[in-house]
Write an enzyme that holds these catalytic residues in place. Structure first.
Site, PDB file in Angstrom:
ATOM      1  N   LYS A  28     -25.698  35.708   8.602  1.00 55.28           N
ATOM      2  CA  LYS A  28     -26.638  34.722   8.088  1.00 55.28           C
ATOM      3  C   LYS A  28     -26.483  34.494   6.583  1.00 55.28           C
ATOM      4  O   LYS A  28     -25.844  35.280   5.881  1.00 55.28           O
ATOM      5  CB  LYS A  28     -28.068  35.131   8.442  1.00 55.28           C
ATOM      6  CG  LYS A  28     -28.348  34.924   9.932  1.00 55.28           C
ATOM      7  CD  LYS A  28     -29.807  35.115  10.283  1.00 55.28           C
ATOM      8  CE  LYS A  28     -30.054  34.827  11.754  1.00 55.28           C
ATOM      9  NZ  LYS A  28     -31.484  35.076  12.126  1.00 55.28           N
ATOM     10  N   ARG A  31     -29.378  41.912  16.866  1.00 60.03           N
ATOM     11  CA  ARG A  31     -28.693  40.747  17.461  1.00 60.03           C
ATOM     12  C   ARG A  31     -27.513  40.404  16.567  1.00 60.03           C
ATOM     13  O   ARG A  31     -27.707  39.996  15.422  1.00 60.03           O
ATOM     14  CB  ARG A  31     -29.682  39.588  17.537  1.00 60.03           C
ATOM     15  CG  ARG A  31     -29.084  38.309  18.078  1.00 60.03           C
ATOM     16  CD  ARG A  31     -30.103  37.176  18.090  1.00 60.03           C
ATOM     17  NE  ARG A  31     -29.509  35.950  18.569  1.00 60.03           N
ATOM     18  CZ  ARG A  31     -28.856  35.085  17.783  1.00 60.03           C
ATOM     19  NH1 ARG A  31     -28.736  35.328  16.468  1.00 60.03           N
ATOM     20  NH2 ARG A  31     -28.332  33.987  18.289  1.00 60.03           N
TER      21      ARG A  31
HETATM   22  C1  LIG Z   1     -31.553  32.597  18.442  1.00 60.79           C
HETATM   23  N1  LIG Z   1     -31.687  33.342  17.179  1.00 60.79           N
HETATM   24  C2  LIG Z   1     -31.100  33.081  15.988  1.00 60.79           C
HETATM   25  S1  LIG Z   1     -30.039  31.725  15.734  1.00 60.79           S
HETATM   26  C3  LIG Z   1     -29.745  31.741  14.013  1.00 60.79           C
HETATM   27  C4  LIG Z   1     -28.391  32.300  13.642  1.00 60.79           C
HETATM   28  O1  LIG Z   1     -27.877  33.198  14.280  1.00 60.79           O
HETATM   29  N2  LIG Z   1     -27.858  31.680  12.587  1.00 60.79           N
HETATM   30  C5  LIG Z   1     -26.630  31.936  12.053  1.00 60.79           C
HETATM   31  C6  LIG Z   1     -25.554  32.402  12.818  1.00 60.79           C
HETATM   32  C7  LIG Z   1     -24.312  32.582  12.226  1.00 60.79           C
HETATM   33  C8  LIG Z   1     -24.114  32.298  10.871  1.00 60.79           C
HETATM   34  C9  LIG Z   1     -25.200  31.835  10.121  1.00 60.79           C
HETATM   35  C10 LIG Z   1     -26.441  31.659  10.702  1.00 60.79           C
HETATM   36  N3  LIG Z   1     -31.439  33.973  15.038  1.00 60.79           N
HETATM   37  C11 LIG Z   1     -32.307  34.859  15.672  1.00 60.79           C
HETATM   38  C12 LIG Z   1     -33.043  35.992  15.203  1.00 60.79           C
HETATM   39  O2  LIG Z   1     -32.987  36.409  14.022  1.00 60.79           O
HETATM   40  N4  LIG Z   1     -33.855  36.617  16.128  1.00 60.79           N
HETATM   41  C13 LIG Z   1     -33.936  36.176  17.423  1.00 60.79           C
HETATM   42  N5  LIG Z   1     -34.756  36.843  18.261  1.00 60.79           N
HETATM   43  N6  LIG Z   1     -33.245  35.094  17.879  1.00 60.79           N
HETATM   44  C14 LIG Z   1     -32.455  34.460  17.002  1.00 60.79           C
END
Ligand SMILES: Cn1c(SCC(=O)Nc2ccccc2)nc2c(=O)[nH]c(N)nc21
Length: 283
Positions: free
Chosen positions: A224, A258
């Site tokens: 992130k 996660r």
């Molecule tokens: C579906 N989901 C997401 S998606 C966002 C993400 O991965 N962004 C991202 C991914 C890769 C690079 C930059 C940003 N984040 C969470 C979390 O933190 N908790 C739970 N429970 N579910 C979640």
């Protein structure tokens, strides 16, 4: 704490930290809409995540990137359901489904999903009733506003950890009133959702504040922007930063992390857990 979550046909033992592997089924801009190939790619990716030690596979059909446009029910259904069915049938995997949509909550459960993961904490009309009907565990996550606008100027009058605890407390109460008992709930502070870097760092430092809710804690920080902002690393060079965050979260009470990089995270949190367990071995 010997917390066990009944996840459909699986019992998830949360007496030690677990790893949730991320399986993105949102087609990237290069995909040519070839459904067969997309399903095959998802199957191969899931197989690798499981081989690397993932306890749960998280399947999401809606991008929650800041600025992402909403996805139609049909599109979300077409992306998610075939993957859930395949992972359950071919690998007997414990599949968590990222959705806020009541219809997909029902259909994913019928397709064999073992857990619901709603970044909107069942706030959409009909979502509470749909989730209640599935008997599945639900992860409730803190977010303020919507992904499209949430990162413009996140501001909280109160300390971030208090805002998160109070929001999640309200959602737990809403679940109880809808017939979803505490035994089926997990909570998640929603790192990166409507939060500045400062908010995210403070929240991790004060993660123990969420113990007030006495529910299993899930966190997601993998790749992130908080890592990019702190280290100046592009999204494909954030593994070391992510491992540091997963270890710190486990030390502060997280029971599920996660992540994208499962094998490395499994070793990092198992190592951290071995150290933490020594504390209780002689207490
Ligand atoms: C579906 N989901 C997401 S998606 C966002 C993400 O991965 N962004 C991202 C991914 C890769 C690079 C930059 C940003 N984040 C969470 C979390 O933190 N908790 C739970 N429970 N579910 C979640």
């Amino acid at each position: 704490i010997g917390v066990r979550l009944r996840c459909g046909h699986h019992d998830l033992d949360l007496s030690r930290p677990r790893v949730m592997g991320i399986l993105n089924v949102t087609p990237d801009s290069f995909s040519d809409g070839n459904r067969h190939r997309e399903l095959d790619d998802a199957r191969r990716h899931a197989e690798r995540l499981l081989r690397e030690g993932a306890d749960i596979i998280d399947v999401g059909g809606e991008s929650t990137r800041p600025g992402a446009e909403p996805v139609s029910l049909e599109e979300e259904r077409d992306r998610v359901l075939p993957v859930v069915e395949t992972l359950v049938r071919e690998f007997g995997a414990l599949v968590s489904v990222d959705t806020s949509t009541p219809e997909l909550i029902r259909e994913a459960a019928a397709a064999g999903a073992g857990m619901l993961n709603d970044v909107r904490s069942l706030t959409r009309p009909g979502a509470l009733a749909a989730a209640a009907g599935t008997e599945l565990p639900v992860c409730l996550m803190h977010m303020r506003g919507e992904p499209g606008t949430m990162q413009q100027a996140p501001y909280y009058a109160e300390p971030i950890e208090m805002a998160v605890v109070e929001f999640l407390r309200q959602r737990v109460t809403a679940c109880a009133q809808a017939g979803i008992p505490r035994e089926r709930l997990l909570i998640d502070p929603g790192f990166g959702f409507a939060k500045t870097l400062e908010h995210n760092l403070r929240l991790l430092n004060r993660l123990s504040a969420l113990e007030a809710l006495d529910l299993p804690l899930l966190v997601g920080m993998s790749r992130k922007s908080m890592i990019g902002q702190a280290l100046g690393r592009p999204v494909d060079q954030r593994l070391p930063g992510g491992l540091a965050l997963s270890v710190m979260a486990v030390e502060r009470g997280a029971r599920i992390v996660r992540v994208h990089d499962v094998a490395a995270t499994v070793d990092a949190i198992d190592m951290a857990w071995a150290v933490l367990q020594e504390r209780s071995d002689h207490e």
